[in-house]
Design a protein around this motif. Sequence first.
Motif, mmCIF file in Angstrom:
data_model
loop_
_atom_site.group_PDB
_atom_site.id
_atom_site.type_symbol
_atom_site.label_atom_id
_atom_site.label_comp_id
_atom_site.label_asym_id
_atom_site.label_seq_id
_atom_site.Cartn_x
_atom_site.Cartn_y
_atom_site.Cartn_z
ATOM 1 N N LEU A 126 0.743 -1.242 0.042
ATOM 2 C CA LEU A 126 -0.147 0.018 -0.012
ATOM 3 C C LEU A 126 0.793 1.388 -0.099
ATOM 4 N N ALA A 127 2.074 1.170 0.756
ATOM 5 C CA ALA A 127 2.944 2.154 0.711
ATOM 6 C C ALA A 127 3.358 2.658 -0.846
ATOM 7 N N TRP A 128 3.769 1.412 -1.432
ATOM 8 C CA TRP A 128 4.323 1.636 -2.780
ATOM 9 C C TRP A 128 3.115 2.171 -3.771
ATOM 10 N N VAL A 129 1.804 1.743 -3.612
ATOM 11 C CA VAL A 129 0.789 1.905 -4.420
ATOM 12 C C VAL A 129 0.509 3.436 -4.010
ATOM 13 N N THR A 130 0.699 4.059 -2.873
ATOM 14 C CA THR A 130 0.676 5.371 -2.621
ATOM 15 C C THR A 130 1.611 6.233 -3.372
ATOM 16 N N MET A 131 2.502 5.757 -3.457
ATOM 17 C CA MET A 131 3.817 6.648 -4.177
ATOM 18 C C MET A 131 3.417 6.606 -5.792
ATOM 19 N N LEU A 132 3.020 5.334 -6.259
ATOM 20 C CA LEU A 132 2.736 5.416 -7.701
ATOM 21 C C LEU A 132 1.551 6.434 -7.822
ATOM 22 N N THR A 133 0.481 6.334 -7.055
ATOM 23 C CA THR A 133 -0.678 7.289 -7.170
ATOM 24 C C THR A 133 -0.148 8.911 -6.993
ATOM 25 N N ARG A 134 0.908 9.005 -6.340
ATOM 26 C CA ARG A 134 1.447 10.588 -6.214
ATOM 27 C C ARG A 134 1.930 10.769 -7.629
ATOM 28 N N LEU A 135 2.903 9.698 -8.022
ATOM 29 C CA LEU A 135 3.412 9.923 -9.392
ATOM 30 C C LEU A 135 2.549 10.234 -10.454
ATOM 31 N N ARG A 136 1.576 9.511 -10.469
ATOM 32 C CA ARG A 136 0.564 9.519 -11.568
ATOM 33 C C ARG A 136 -0.211 10.694 -11.395
ATOM 34 N N ALA A 137 -0.597 11.285 -10.324
ATOM 35 C CA ALA A 137 -1.252 12.365 -9.962
ATOM 36 C C ALA A 137 -0.602 13.648 -10.237
ATOM 37 N N THR A 138 0.495 13.487 -10.247
ATOM 38 C CA THR A 138 1.624 14.654 -10.812
ATOM 39 C C THR A 138 1.926 14.763 -12.243
ATOM 40 N N GLY A 139 1.263 13.578 -12.783
ATOM 41 C CA GLY A 139 1.398 13.662 -14.380
ATOM 42 C C GLY A 139 2.730 12.860 -15.029
ATOM 43 N N MET A 140 3.259 11.883 -14.045
ATOM 44 C CA MET A 140 4.293 11.142 -14.456
ATOM 45 C C MET A 140 3.522 9.984 -15.560
ATOM 46 N N PRO A 141 3.967 9.866 -16.643
ATOM 47 C CA PRO A 141 3.486 8.968 -17.458
ATOM 48 C C PRO A 141 3.799 7.364 -17.110
ATOM 49 N N ILE A 142 2.762 6.494 -17.449
ATOM 50 C CA ILE A 142 2.764 5.189 -16.952
ATOM 51 C C ILE A 142 4.216 4.614 -17.255
ATOM 52 N N ARG A 143 4.820 4.860 -18.509
ATOM 53 C CA ARG A 143 6.249 4.499 -19.078
ATOM 54 C C ARG A 143 7.185 4.688 -18.035
ATOM 55 N N GLU A 144 7.252 6.028 -17.537
ATOM 56 C CA GLU A 144 8.236 6.320 -16.501
ATOM 57 C C GLU A 144 8.091 5.596 -15.234
ATOM 58 N N MET A 145 6.860 5.550 -15.026
ATOM 59 C CA MET A 145 6.398 4.824 -13.733
ATOM 60 C C MET A 145 6.966 3.437 -13.704
ATOM 61 N N ARG A 146 6.640 2.806 -15.043
ATOM 62 C CA ARG A 146 7.342 1.541 -15.105
ATOM 63 C C ARG A 146 8.654 1.234 -14.959
ATOM 64 N N GLU A 147 9.572 2.242 -15.556
ATOM 65 C CA GLU A 147 10.851 2.199 -15.559
ATOM 66 C C GLU A 147 11.342 2.541 -14.089
ATOM 67 N N TYR A 148 10.752 3.480 -13.419
ATOM 68 C CA TYR A 148 11.042 3.717 -11.855
ATOM 69 C C TYR A 148 10.807 2.510 -10.867
ATOM 70 N N ALA A 149 9.692 1.794 -11.212
ATOM 71 C CA ALA A 149 9.655 0.434 -10.530
ATOM 72 C C ALA A 149 10.568 -0.504 -10.895
ATOM 73 N N ALA A 150 10.766 -0.609 -12.120
ATOM 74 C CA ALA A 150 11.870 -1.679 -12.614
ATOM 75 C C ALA A 150 13.211 -1.326 -11.934
ATOM 76 N N LEU A 151 13.464 -0.014 -11.699
ATOM 77 C CA LEU A 151 15.080 0.471 -11.224
ATOM 78 C C LEU A 151 14.990 -0.052 -9.601
ATOM 79 N N CYS A 152 13.768 0.300 -8.915
ATOM 80 C CA CYS A 152 13.458 -0.121 -7.687
ATOM 81 C C CYS A 152 13.593 -1.495 -7.446
ATOM 82 N N ARG A 153 13.039 -2.415 -8.322
ATOM 83 C CA ARG A 153 13.208 -3.729 -8.188
ATOM 84 C C ARG A 153 14.573 -4.272 -8.378
ATOM 85 N N ARG A 154 15.254 -3.819 -9.153
ATOM 86 C CA ARG A 154 16.653 -4.211 -9.149
ATOM 87 C C ARG A 154 17.698 -4.100 -7.946
ATOM 88 N N GLY A 155 16.954 -3.111 -6.937
ATOM 89 C CA GLY A 155 17.760 -2.976 -6.022
ATOM 90 C C GLY A 155 19.069 -1.913 -5.990
#
Length: 138
Positions: free
Chosen positions: A62-91
Amino acid sequence: MTTTTPMPARTTAARAGLTIAEASARTGLTPHTLRYYERDGLMLREVGRTASGHRVYTDADLAWVTMLTRLRATGMPIREMREYAALCRRGEGNEESRLGLLQAHRSRVLEQLAAVTDHLGAIDEKIGIYRGRLGRPA
């Protein structure tokens, strides 16, 4: 295009969490959106499942979903959100890339905020004109 490594599997046998309906109520997102975030590679890790296959959301999810919601609400494209998530998953080791992505987004948000502030000033000016014509205090 960014390639992502598979999200690590999580088991839920001994772990309590929230159903998708409860997660939806807590986040304000629809169950459809939560499933979309998972399906589209936006989640930080795979959402746990019960033995019967129902999703189980943790506080970390839920904390991660909240961050995604904030990124989306401020206009970050899904493509960039996906890239950010992938970077975070890589550690660790890609913090410079994460920082760059977020700083670029922040710059765009500040530009949008300045434009909205300018527009709001124009609206306030018109409100002041009409209040003056109606003899109402500003």
